[in-house]
Each structure stands twice: as C-alpha cells, then as structure tokens.
Design a protein around this motif. Sequence first.
Motif, PDB file in Angstrom:
ATOM      1  N   LEU A  70       0.844  -1.179   0.000  1.00 59.23           N
ATOM      2  CA  LEU A  70       0.000   0.000   0.000  1.00 59.23           C
ATOM      3  C   LEU A  70       0.890   1.243   0.000  1.00 59.23           C
ATOM      4  N   PRO A  71       0.335   2.416  -0.287  1.00 63.53           N
ATOM      5  CA  PRO A  71       1.171   3.617  -0.318  1.00 63.53           C
ATOM      6  C   PRO A  71       1.901   3.901   0.991  1.00 63.53           C
ATOM      7  N   HIS A  72       1.334   3.435   2.126  1.00 64.66           N
ATOM      8  CA  HIS A  72       1.893   3.817   3.416  1.00 64.66           C
ATOM      9  C   HIS A  72       2.375   2.643   4.255  1.00 64.66           C
ATOM     10  N   ASP A 127      -7.587   4.298  11.533  1.00 70.83           N
ATOM     11  CA  ASP A 127      -6.475   4.058  10.617  1.00 70.83           C
ATOM     12  C   ASP A 127      -6.608   2.695   9.937  1.00 70.83           C
ATOM     13  N   HIS A 162      -8.814   3.124   6.896  1.00 68.23           N
ATOM     14  CA  HIS A 162      -8.057   3.617   5.740  1.00 68.23           C
ATOM     15  C   HIS A 162      -7.268   2.490   5.079  1.00 68.23           C
ATOM     16  N   ASP A 163      -6.652   1.626   5.888  1.00 74.94           N
ATOM     17  CA  ASP A 163      -5.909   0.484   5.329  1.00 74.94           C
ATOM     18  C   ASP A 163      -6.809  -0.374   4.446  1.00 74.94           C
ATOM     19  N   LEU A 200      -9.559   0.413   2.865  1.00 77.52           N
ATOM     20  CA  LEU A 200      -9.862   1.118   1.613  1.00 77.52           C
ATOM     21  C   LEU A 200      -8.703   0.996   0.626  1.00 77.52           C
ATOM     22  N   GLN A 201      -7.484   1.124   1.131  1.00 79.28           N
ATOM     23  CA  GLN A 201      -6.323   1.009   0.258  1.00 79.28           C
ATOM     24  C   GLN A 201      -6.176  -0.413  -0.297  1.00 79.28           C
ATOM     25  N   VAL A 202      -6.539  -1.412   0.498  1.00 79.93           N
ATOM     26  CA  VAL A 202      -6.524  -2.790  -0.003  1.00 79.93           C
ATOM     27  C   VAL A 202      -7.530  -2.950  -1.139  1.00 79.93           C
ATOM     28  N   GLU A 230      -8.510  -0.692  -3.155  1.00 78.91           N
ATOM     29  CA  GLU A 230      -7.940  -0.020  -4.320  1.00 78.91           C
ATOM     30  C   GLU A 230      -6.920  -0.911  -5.014  1.00 78.91           C
ATOM     31  N   GLN A 231      -6.118  -1.656  -4.240  1.00 75.11           N
ATOM     32  CA  GLN A 231      -5.123  -2.559  -4.825  1.00 75.11           C
ATOM     33  C   GLN A 231      -5.770  -3.581  -5.747  1.00 75.11           C
TER      34      GLN A 231
END
Length: 287
Positions: free
Chosen positions: A12-14, A79, A82-83, A85-87, A89-90
């Motif tokens: 992920l980006p972060h 937090d 947010h993780d 959501l990023q998954v 997106e992946q």
Amino acid sequence: MSPIFEEVRLRLPHIELAAHLYGPEDGLPVIALHGWLDNAASFARLAPRLPGLRIVALDFAGHGHSDHRPLGASYAIWDYVHDVLQVAEQFGWQRFSLLGHSMGAIVSVLLAGALPERVARLALIDGLMPYTGEAESAPQKLAEALKAQMALAGKRKPVYAQFDRAVEARMRGVGAVSREAAELLAQRGLMPVPGGFTWRTDSRLTLPSPLRLTRAHAQAFVRHLQCPTSLVLAEQGMLLAQPGLRELLEEVSVSRTELPGGHHLHLDDEGGAQLVADCFNPFLRSP
C-alpha cells in the motif's frame, strides 16, 4: 484441515500488509478482517466454507506477517479503516463486502457507515461497536495512555520456551479460544527468538486508547448503515454483554442470529465454522 489459499503481500502507499487469498479470481469480492491480536488464520476454518467468493483475509497492521506502523505512529481504529480502503484499491474493487470478527467487525461498521457507496454487504461475527468513552473520562484516559506509552520501552514481550506454552497462553487470552484455534493463530502469529518463541504482534497494540468515541458517536455509525447487514451473536461471546446492544439492534435494520459457542465460534471447531457459514453463504451471495 488444510485450507487452500494463496499467501500475498500488498504494498500500500503507506504500509505493506500480508493476506491470505481464498476462492476464484472472479468470485464476489470480500475483505475479511480479524479481531484484536489475532491474524488472517482467524478465517482458516470459515473461508473454505464460503464458495464463490474472492476473500482477502488480511493481517491487520501490526498483526501476523503485516508490517508494524512506523515509530511515532499509533493504532487508532480509524487508521485500519483507511488500510482496508487502500486494499480495495489494490484489487480495483469499487464495491465489495466485508466479513469481520470482533475488532474486524467494528472496522467494517465504521467503513460502511462512513462510505456506504463502497460496501455491498456486511457479515459480522460477535462485533459491532468499539468500546466507548464519554467526555468526562477523557482527561483520565489520555493520562493513562500517555503513561503507558512512556513505560512501553521498558517492557519486553513474553518468550515461551516451547510452542505449546504459547498456545496455552493464547487459549487463556482475551476472547479465550479452543486449543485447535489457538494453534492456528499461533502458527501464524509466533516467531522464533533466542530462548523460544514470541508473538509477532506490535507491542503498541496493547496500549490503552488515548481517545475513544462516545456511545453516541459509535451508535451513529450503526444507524448510518445502508447495506444489508448480517450479525452472528455468540451465545457465550463478548458482544451480548454490551450495555444497550439489544435496544440498538431493535432500532436498525440488522439481521441477527444467535449461535452456540464462544467469541471465536467460527474458528474454535468445525461445527461452529459450519454454523456461521450456513448463515453467511446465502447472505453474501445474494444479488
């Protein structure tokens, strides 16, 4: 039981997270979220019983084989939202379902309440709302959290001379589990160190929260749910003891089923996993 899954790492980006992938690539998208101090093995019995779904069973940040958050960062529950959501997106998933146990169920509710357009269905196991705190207790809670943060550097994780000792400790932990469940969690959650084994989990996960949502805040997320929601309540679990739970559930459109078993009924034994699967199979595959 030897479930078939693919072990993956998600950059992920972060942060980089680990996960187990179950089911066909073209299956209905589901992200599975485990409880506090557990890991992706929480779904080792349940996920293989949910055919037709593409299940991404995460190790939350700081858990299992996922990265720990950077120094100076914390593990606020939003937090994790947010993780997730990023998954999504992946994987290119604009809309997906969530399968959550305990803390994972709470994260699922926060995400679905905040961004209802992203979540198709919620399947929750013995979890709904976070522990809450009212305004008058906030100074005391922050003081406790700050003192615990300052003392953390002087603490060391327990080291178990034998694998079985760690399994026995997990059996007696928060949300006590069966030996088989503890072994599954320990196989993924332990790492070798001089003198034996210790847990991979980030020590900061055990720190008290510096700030909690009020009950009104937490209930607002439940009331804002718009997707179909199915909640499994364990008769000997942790959720039924929450004050005001039944009254809240009477107000909202959440389908609920009470099943025999403890907080980890989906993992403790094959029978419990099948009962949960019987609830969620028709629900998660509905159009």
